[in-house]
Design a protein around this motif. Structure first.
Motif, PDB file in Angstrom:
ATOM      1  N   ILE A 226       1.000  -1.102   0.034  1.00 14.34           N
ATOM      2  CA  ILE A 226       0.077   0.177   0.056  1.00 14.34           C
ATOM      3  C   ILE A 226       0.822   1.342  -0.209  1.00 14.34           C
ATOM      4  O   ILE A 226       1.941   1.389   0.903  1.00 14.34           O
ATOM      5  CB  ILE A 226      -0.993   0.185   1.364  1.00 14.34           C
ATOM      6  N   ILE A 227       0.605   2.068  -1.023  1.00  7.69           N
ATOM      7  CA  ILE A 227       1.430   3.305  -0.851  1.00  7.69           C
ATOM      8  C   ILE A 227       0.805   4.669  -0.575  1.00  7.69           C
ATOM      9  O   ILE A 227      -0.624   4.923  -1.023  1.00  7.69           O
ATOM     10  CB  ILE A 227       1.930   3.430  -2.534  1.00  7.69           C
ATOM     11  N   ASP A 228       1.591   5.355   0.246  1.00  7.16           N
ATOM     12  CA  ASP A 228       0.896   6.385   0.750  1.00  7.16           C
ATOM     13  C   ASP A 228       0.867   7.694  -0.191  1.00  7.16           C
ATOM     14  O   ASP A 228       1.389   7.677  -1.376  1.00  7.16           O
ATOM     15  CB  ASP A 228       1.112   7.017   2.069  1.00  7.16           C
ATOM     16  N   ALA A 229       0.252   8.865   0.135  1.00  9.19           N
ATOM     17  CA  ALA A 229       0.313  10.157  -0.786  1.00  9.19           C
ATOM     18  C   ALA A 229       1.724  10.586  -0.964  1.00  9.19           C
ATOM     19  O   ALA A 229       2.035  11.176  -2.100  1.00  9.19           O
ATOM     20  CB  ALA A 229      -0.464  11.179  -0.167  1.00  9.19           C
TER      21      ALA A 229
ATOM     22  N   GLY B 161       0.984  -6.434  12.554  1.00  5.48           N
ATOM     23  CA  GLY B 161       1.877  -5.415  12.021  1.00  5.48           C
ATOM     24  C   GLY B 161       2.188  -5.552  10.366  1.00  5.48           C
ATOM     25  O   GLY B 161       2.365  -4.493   9.664  1.00  5.48           O
ATOM     26  N   ALA B 162       1.429  -6.667   9.897  1.00  2.00           N
ATOM     27  CA  ALA B 162       1.308  -6.812   8.481  1.00  2.00           C
ATOM     28  C   ALA B 162       0.442  -5.927   7.835  1.00  2.00           C
ATOM     29  O   ALA B 162      -0.780  -5.484   8.574  1.00  2.00           O
ATOM     30  CB  ALA B 162       0.900  -8.181   7.970  1.00  2.00           C
ATOM     31  N   THR B 163       0.358  -5.566   6.769  1.00  2.00           N
ATOM     32  CA  THR B 163      -0.522  -4.682   5.731  1.00  2.00           C
ATOM     33  C   THR B 163      -1.699  -5.520   5.028  1.00  2.00           C
ATOM     34  O   THR B 163      -1.160  -6.632   4.738  1.00  2.00           O
ATOM     35  CB  THR B 163       0.075  -3.649   4.902  1.00  2.00           C
ATOM     36  N   LEU B 164      -2.608  -5.355   4.875  1.00  2.00           N
ATOM     37  CA  LEU B 164      -3.667  -6.220   4.025  1.00  2.00           C
ATOM     38  C   LEU B 164      -4.426  -5.378   3.051  1.00  2.00           C
ATOM     39  O   LEU B 164      -5.284  -4.286   3.601  1.00  2.00           O
ATOM     40  CB  LEU B 164      -4.703  -6.782   5.293  1.00  2.00           C
TER      41      LEU B 164
ATOM     42  N   SER C 244       3.196  -7.593   3.460  1.00  2.00           N
ATOM     43  CA  SER C 244       2.253  -7.166   2.933  1.00  2.00           C
ATOM     44  C   SER C 244       1.312  -7.970   2.158  1.00  2.00           C
ATOM     45  O   SER C 244       1.975  -8.960   1.226  1.00  2.00           O
ATOM     46  CB  SER C 244       2.604  -5.896   1.994  1.00  2.00           C
ATOM     47  N   PHE C 245       0.083  -8.231   2.626  1.00  2.00           N
ATOM     48  CA  PHE C 245      -0.725  -9.287   1.885  1.00  2.00           C
ATOM     49  C   PHE C 245      -1.795  -8.847   0.998  1.00  2.00           C
ATOM     50  O   PHE C 245      -2.286  -7.466   1.385  1.00  2.00           O
ATOM     51  CB  PHE C 245      -1.377 -10.265   3.054  1.00  2.00           C
TER      52      PHE C 245
ATOM     53  N   GLU D  68     -12.319  -1.547  -6.798  1.00  2.11           N
ATOM     54  CA  GLU D  68     -12.398  -1.119  -5.557  1.00  2.11           C
ATOM     55  C   GLU D  68     -11.613  -1.998  -4.501  1.00  2.11           C
ATOM     56  O   GLU D  68     -11.051  -3.258  -4.944  1.00  2.11           O
ATOM     57  CB  GLU D  68     -13.826  -1.501  -4.919  1.00  2.11           C
ATOM     58  N   VAL D  69     -10.965  -1.513  -3.598  1.00  3.30           N
ATOM     59  CA  VAL D  69     -10.148  -2.024  -2.388  1.00  3.30           C
ATOM     60  C   VAL D  69     -10.574  -1.766  -1.136  1.00  3.30           C
ATOM     61  O   VAL D  69     -11.011  -0.543  -0.793  1.00  3.30           O
ATOM     62  CB  VAL D  69      -8.516  -2.093  -2.629  1.00  3.30           C
ATOM     63  N   ALA D  70     -10.465  -2.608   0.066  1.00  2.00           N
ATOM     64  CA  ALA D  70     -10.512  -2.213   1.363  1.00  2.00           C
ATOM     65  C   ALA D  70      -9.107  -2.488   1.942  1.00  2.00           C
ATOM     66  O   ALA D  70      -8.360  -3.460   1.342  1.00  2.00           O
ATOM     67  CB  ALA D  70     -11.572  -3.047   1.969  1.00  2.00           C
ATOM     68  N   ILE D  71      -8.826  -2.062   2.880  1.00  4.16           N
ATOM     69  CA  ILE D  71      -7.231  -2.207   3.526  1.00  4.16           C
ATOM     70  C   ILE D  71      -7.620  -2.200   5.015  1.00  4.16           C
ATOM     71  O   ILE D  71      -8.661  -1.856   5.549  1.00  4.16           O
ATOM     72  CB  ILE D  71      -6.389  -0.953   3.112  1.00  4.16           C
ATOM     73  N   ASP D  72      -6.798  -2.845   5.877  1.00  2.00           N
ATOM     74  CA  ASP D  72      -6.796  -3.055   7.127  1.00  2.00           C
ATOM     75  C   ASP D  72      -6.608  -1.517   7.799  1.00  2.00           C
ATOM     76  O   ASP D  72      -6.365  -0.638   7.369  1.00  2.00           O
ATOM     77  CB  ASP D  72      -5.429  -3.842   7.749  1.00  2.00           C
ATOM     78  N   ALA D  73      -7.364  -1.628   9.011  1.00  2.00           N
ATOM     79  CA  ALA D  73      -7.520  -0.259   9.807  1.00  2.00           C
ATOM     80  C   ALA D  73      -6.416   0.340  10.332  1.00  2.00           C
ATOM     81  O   ALA D  73      -6.220   1.691  10.176  1.00  2.00           O
ATOM     82  CB  ALA D  73      -8.336  -0.584  10.895  1.00  2.00           C
ATOM     83  N   GLN D  74      -5.430  -0.362  10.526  1.00  2.00           N
ATOM     84  CA  GLN D  74      -4.122   0.310  10.871  1.00  2.00           C
ATOM     85  C   GLN D  74      -3.525   1.048   9.702  1.00  2.00           C
ATOM     86  O   GLN D  74      -2.899   2.078   9.742  1.00  2.00           O
ATOM     87  CB  GLN D  74      -2.902  -0.684  11.291  1.00  2.00           C
TER      88      GLN D  74
END
Length: 175
Positions: free
Chosen positions: A35-38, A123-126, A50-51, A77-83
């Motif tokens: 996941i890439i931020d702004a 700690g993993a991203t989803l 990262s999964f 569309e995508v959803a990501i983990d809350a963290q």
């Protein structure tokens, strides 16, 4: 912790036909969706994986809960983990960039996923996709990484596991 080969989608029909199965769904869960931020940076702990995964239709078969928005419904569309949602400073409706095994791609952020009270997987991203998108992005076309099953009321889980194992060939395991 064992690495298991993906199973063909056709195996789902065999599992659904087993006596005592209330519901069964295939799922995809694979490493390698950043996941890439702004600012163009990878979200999350650089030491954590990262999964990419799917979100099943039956709530009994998924550890994921909708914290905000909705489950992804299509290839945009995508959803990501809350963290990751919090760490990346995202808002629902944002266009976010993901780096997948198929290369970078932009998605509309439609959902925030939790794991019960937890906001991520240790700690993993989803990143969560609809089935067809996940299969394409994660090199699983026509395949599932797992098939989750719920028993009919009154069916002993150990008995159901044995019944399912009986319809699997030696490459697959009922756990």
């Amino acid at each position: 912790d064992a690495s298991r080969p993906p199973a063909p989608e056709s195996l789902l029909d065999d599992v659904l036909a087993v006596d005592g199965v209330r519901v069964a769904e295939g799922g995809v869960f694979a490493i390698g969706v950043d996941i890439i931020d702004a600012n163009g940076d990878r979200v999350g702990n650089p030491q954590a994986p990262s999964f990419g995964t799917t979100w099943g239709d039956d709530d009994e078969l998924t550890p994921l809960v909708v914290r905000a928005g909705w489950r992804p419904q299509n290839s945009t569309e995508v959803a990501i983990d809350a963290q990751s949602f919090a760490d990346g400073g995202f808002d629902l409706g944002d266009t976010i960039r993901l780096v997948t095994p198929q290369g970078p791609r932009d998605f509309r952020l439609v959902g925030v996923a939790g794991f019960g009270r937890a906001s991520n997987l240790a700690g993993a991203t989803l990143s969560v996709f609809d089935m067809e998108t996940a299969q394409t992005l994660l090199d699983r076309e026509g395949m599932f990484d797992s098939i989750s099953v719920a028993a009919e009321e009154g069916v002993d889980p150990d008995v159901l596991q044995s019944r399912i194992a009986a319809v699997l060939d030696a490459d697959y395991e009922a756990v």
